[in-house]
Design an enzyme around this catalytic site. Structure first.
Site, mmCIF file in Angstrom:
data_model
loop_
_atom_site.group_PDB
_atom_site.id
_atom_site.type_symbol
_atom_site.label_atom_id
_atom_site.label_comp_id
_atom_site.label_asym_id
_atom_site.label_seq_id
_atom_site.Cartn_x
_atom_site.Cartn_y
_atom_site.Cartn_z
ATOM 1 N N ASP A 1 -42.456 24.526 -17.558
ATOM 2 C CA ASP A 1 -41.990 24.656 -18.929
ATOM 3 C C ASP A 1 -42.142 26.132 -19.297
ATOM 4 O O ASP A 1 -42.863 26.882 -18.629
ATOM 5 C CB ASP A 1 -42.851 23.754 -19.827
ATOM 6 C CG ASP A 1 -42.529 23.936 -21.293
ATOM 7 O OD1 ASP A 1 -41.333 23.886 -21.640
ATOM 8 O OD2 ASP A 1 -43.462 24.161 -22.089
ATOM 9 N N ASP B 1 -42.046 27.651 -23.073
ATOM 10 C CA ASP B 1 -42.749 27.930 -24.323
ATOM 11 C C ASP B 1 -44.169 27.368 -24.280
ATOM 12 O O ASP B 1 -44.358 26.157 -24.204
ATOM 13 C CB ASP B 1 -41.990 27.306 -25.504
ATOM 14 C CG ASP B 1 -40.553 27.818 -25.594
ATOM 15 O OD1 ASP B 1 -40.357 29.036 -25.514
ATOM 16 O OD2 ASP B 1 -39.627 26.990 -25.738
HETATM 17 C C1 BG6 Z 1 -39.106 23.797 -26.393
HETATM 18 C C2 BG6 Z 1 -40.105 24.188 -27.457
HETATM 19 O O1 BG6 Z 1 -39.373 24.500 -25.221
HETATM 20 O O2 BG6 Z 1 -37.780 24.105 -26.813
HETATM 21 C C3 BG6 Z 1 -39.753 23.553 -28.777
HETATM 22 O O3 BG6 Z 1 -41.393 23.766 -27.043
HETATM 23 C C4 BG6 Z 1 -38.308 23.868 -29.136
HETATM 24 O O4 BG6 Z 1 -40.634 24.042 -29.765
HETATM 25 C C5 BG6 Z 1 -37.383 23.454 -28.016
HETATM 26 O O5 BG6 Z 1 -37.939 23.173 -30.330
HETATM 27 C C6 BG6 Z 1 -35.912 23.793 -28.307
HETATM 28 O O6 BG6 Z 1 -35.789 25.183 -28.380
HETATM 29 P P1 BG6 Z 1 -34.502 25.928 -28.964
HETATM 30 O O7 BG6 Z 1 -34.785 27.390 -28.616
HETATM 31 O O8 BG6 Z 1 -33.323 25.400 -28.236
HETATM 32 O O9 BG6 Z 1 -34.454 25.668 -30.413
HETATM 33 MG MG MG Z 2 -43.897 24.092 -24.025
#
Ligand code: BG6
Ligand code: MG
Length: 225
Positions: free
Chosen positions: A19, A21
């Site tokens: 993953d 984030d």
């Molecule tokens: C995930 C994050 O990796 O991606 C979430 O942990 C986030 O917090 C999700 O909502 C979607 O991300 P994005 O950048 O497409 O809004």
């Molecule tokens: Mg994450």
């Protein structure tokens, strides 16, 4: 004497799906701040504690968890998602390789040197931009992101897609996650699972570390053995 039937040992781990984030870099904090700003502007209750449930959750599902049963028209929801995303995009503009979390780069380098595979498995539609800013492209064999599959985590689809692209069976891949939704997705797909963070959040994972700091490939493979 009756012998117990032989049990199949799990295949050796040949690949890792990371993953992004909260695992490779601290963009989980930027997602949180962007949602907090939107919630404050909209007068919606939100907090860091509530945000723990949004980890790994798609943009739309995250917004639905914030608005709950308040009635919004689809165009209002779309506008709020776009606004949050703009706050997030503003925040990631300055991300540099120095923003990798401790242990992330050395582990990816060890995986590559050992001839094992590494994929990204992030729900984010902004993942590729962050990966480029971090300078991680050369260390990843596959990028699976928020554009890759329709069903977000906790469905296993994103990790199944990543494993297929790597040419590996799920049981030969370990998913590294900081989110409960991600650990659930890994288990649902038949993957090995590594949770990063407090047991309250990633306690279902087979192996748990506080973060990737100090997690060498040897240590990781030994923990999964
Ligand atoms: C995930 C994050 O990796 O991606 C979430 O942990 C986030 O917090 C999700 O909502 C979607 O991300 P994005 O950048 O497409 O809004
Ligand atoms: Mg994450």
């Amino acid at each position: 004497m009756n012998r117990p039937p032989p049990t199949e040992p799990p295949p050796a781990v040949r690949g890792f799906i990371f993953d992004l984030d909260g695992v490779l870099t601290d963009t989980a904090e930027f997602h949180y701040r962007a949602w907090q700003r939107l919630a404050d502007e909209e007068g919606l209750p939100f907090s860091r504690a509530v945000n723990e449930h949004l980890r790994g959750v798609s943009r739309r599902e995250s917004l639905m968890l914030i608005v709950q049963d308040r009635a919004y028209a689809e165009d209002q929801l779309q506008a709020m998602m776009a606004r949050k995303n703009q706050y997030y995009l503003d925040a990631i503009q300055d991300i540099r390789p120095a923003d990798l979390l401790p242990g992330a780069r050395p582990l990816l380098e060890e995986i590559k040197a050992a001839g094992l595979k590494a994929a990204l498995g992030s729900a984010s539609k902004n993942a590729a931009e962050v990966i480029d800013r971090l300078g991680l492209r050369p260390l990843l064999d596959v990028i699976a992101d928020g554009h890759s599959v329709a069903q977000p985590k906790p469905a296993p689809d994103l990790f199944l897609y990543a494993a297929e692209q790597l040419g590996l069976l799920p049981a030969a891949c370990a998913v590294v996650e900081d989110a409960a939704a991600g650990v659930t997705a890994a288990i649902a797909g038949g993957f090995r699972s590594v949770g990063l963070g407090p047991p309250e959040r990633v306690g279902d994972a087979e192996v748990i570390f506080p973060s990737l700091a100090g997690v060498t490939l040897t240590k990781l493979l030994a923990a999964l053995a």
